[in-house]
Enzyme design. Structure first.
Site, short mmCIF file in Angstrom:
data_model
loop_
_atom_site.label_atom_id
_atom_site.label_comp_id
_atom_site.label_asym_id
_atom_site.label_seq_id
_atom_site.Cartn_x
_atom_site.Cartn_y
_atom_site.Cartn_z
N ASP A 31 0.83 -1.21 0.00
CA ASP A 31 0.00 0.00 0.00
C ASP A 31 0.87 1.26 0.00
O ASP A 31 2.02 1.23 0.43
CB ASP A 31 -0.93 -0.03 1.23
CG ASP A 31 -2.09 0.94 1.10
OD1 ASP A 31 -2.42 1.34 -0.04
OD2 ASP A 31 -2.66 1.31 2.15
N ASN A 79 -10.94 -2.45 -5.34
CA ASN A 79 -10.19 -1.44 -6.10
C ASN A 79 -10.88 -1.05 -7.41
O ASN A 79 -10.52 -0.04 -8.02
CB ASN A 79 -8.75 -1.90 -6.38
CG ASN A 79 -7.85 -1.87 -5.16
OD1 ASN A 79 -6.96 -2.70 -5.01
ND2 ASN A 79 -8.06 -0.91 -4.26
C1 IPE Z 1 -5.32 -2.75 -0.30
O1 IPE Z 1 -4.99 -1.41 -0.44
C2 IPE Z 1 -5.33 -3.42 -1.63
C3 IPE Z 1 -4.02 -3.58 -2.28
C4 IPE Z 1 -2.87 -3.27 -1.75
C5 IPE Z 1 -4.04 -4.18 -3.57
P1 IPE Z 1 -6.14 -0.30 -0.56
O2 IPE Z 1 -5.45 1.00 -0.70
O3 IPE Z 1 -7.11 -0.66 -1.60
O4 IPE Z 1 -6.85 -0.42 0.86
P2 IPE Z 1 -7.76 0.60 1.65
O5 IPE Z 1 -8.73 1.19 0.69
O6 IPE Z 1 -6.85 1.65 2.22
O7 IPE Z 1 -8.39 -0.22 2.72
C1 IPE Z 2 -1.55 0.29 -3.36
O1 IPE Z 2 -1.33 1.65 -3.39
C2 IPE Z 2 -1.76 -0.28 -4.74
C3 IPE Z 2 -3.15 -0.66 -5.02
C4 IPE Z 2 -4.12 -0.67 -4.16
C5 IPE Z 2 -3.44 -1.08 -6.37
P1 IPE Z 2 -2.52 2.68 -3.37
O2 IPE Z 2 -2.88 3.03 -4.77
O3 IPE Z 2 -3.65 2.20 -2.55
O4 IPE Z 2 -1.84 3.94 -2.68
P2 IPE Z 2 -2.50 4.90 -1.60
O5 IPE Z 2 -2.97 4.05 -0.48
O6 IPE Z 2 -3.61 5.63 -2.30
O7 IPE Z 2 -1.37 5.80 -1.21
MG MG Z 3 -4.08 2.35 -0.58
#
Ligand code: IPE
Ligand code: IPE
Ligand code: MG
Length: 253
Positions: A31, A79
């Site tokens: 993340d 997502n």
């Molecule tokens: C979790 O991250 C999913 C992945 C790393 C693929 P998210 O960014 O989607 O999670 P939330 O929304 O903060 O819970």
């Molecule tokens: C994790 O990084 C990757 C995916 C969930 C695909 P994020 O895109 O969630 O990054 P933040 O949490 O918005 O910084």
């Molecule tokens: Mg995230």
């Protein structure tokens, strides 16, 4: 081209690690790509692109450490709420990754697999994934498992549907359903549960990842964003894991 050498016990000791205290299966919630990019004044997708480099480094380091399985959360079923251009970018990154990494997967003898629902993934992604699955099918090294369009609850829904079909067909008596029956119908059938769950970027939540499988995983959260996660952070997580008293509900020795 030979695979990178595994760490010797002496090299592990230099890192403060002990082979017998390493997890067999590490799962990572990768993340913070977007926040990393925003902090650099870059578009969010640049964070995803940079995240791929961390994936490469982490895969190689785990293989060298002799970890049995590494499961990476790449895209959750939630997502899909994101803007289409970001999703398109993630899909093209995934396709590019499975094409470009084929050589590395073979060089490192990795057993490649993917968990999650296939619906919603483009034919291009699915066919490139299939090619990588096919060419690595006889590999015997670390299992590299990508969780794509993965949701822990939908995985349980799929497993329950399978069990219900078997009960209706008369091949399974509902009274016989055990934990093993459930585990065997998850996407992770035949895999060991993760011992260590790492999450980058500071959030203290599971975000629908491996709900069944992490029931006794040790948790380790770092403030570092995924694109800046490197070997020292991984080693720190492993050191912390090695020092945990895993009681599994019992009493310590
Ligand atoms: C979790 O991250 C999913 C992945 C790393 C693929 P998210 O960014 O989607 O999670 P939330 O929304 O903060 O819970
Ligand atoms: C994790 O990084 C990757 C995916 C969930 C695909 P994020 O895109 O969630 O990054 P933040 O949490 O918005 O910084
Ligand atoms: Mg995230």
């Amino acid at each position: 081209m030979s695979s990178p050498p595994k760490f010797t016990d002496a090299e592990l000791a230099d890192l403060g690690l002990e082979r017998g205290k390493l997890p067999r299966h590490i799962a990572i919630i990768m993340d913070g790509n977007g926040r990393w990019a925003q902090a650099q004044g870059l578009p969010r997708v640049e964070g995803h692109r940079r995240g791929v480099k961390t994936v490469r480094l982490t895969v190689e380091e785990c293989a060298r450490l002799g970890i049995g399985q590494l499961t990476l959360y790449c895209l959750s079923s939630e997502n899909w709420k994101r803007p289409k251009p970001e999703l398109d970018f993630l899909m093209s990154l995934l396709e590019q990754y499975v094409i470009e990494e084929r050589t590395e997967i073979m060089r490192q003898d990795l057993q490649f697999c993917m968990i999650g629902r296939r619906e919603g993934l483009s034919d291009g992604v699915l066919s490139e994934v299939q090619k990588t699955l096919d060419c690595s099918a006889n590999n015997r090294g670390m299992r590299l498992c990508l969780a794509v369009n993965y949701g822990g609850r939908s995985e349980l829904v799929d497993a329950v549907q399978t069990l219900a079909r078997e009960a209706v067909a008369g091949t399974l008596d509902p009274a016989d359903i055990s934990e093993k029956h459930i585990a065997d119908r998850l996407y992770t059938a035949g895999m060991e549960d993760p011992d260590l769950l790492i999450r980058t970027a500071g959030e203290m939540r599971i975000s629908n990842f491996l709900l069944w499988q992490i029931s006794y995983a040790e948790l380790w959260v770092t403030q570092k964003f995924w694109p800046e996660f490197r070997q020292p952070e991984l080693h720190e997580a492993l050191k912390s894991f090695g020092g945990r008293d895993r009681r599994f509900g019992g009493l310590n020795a």
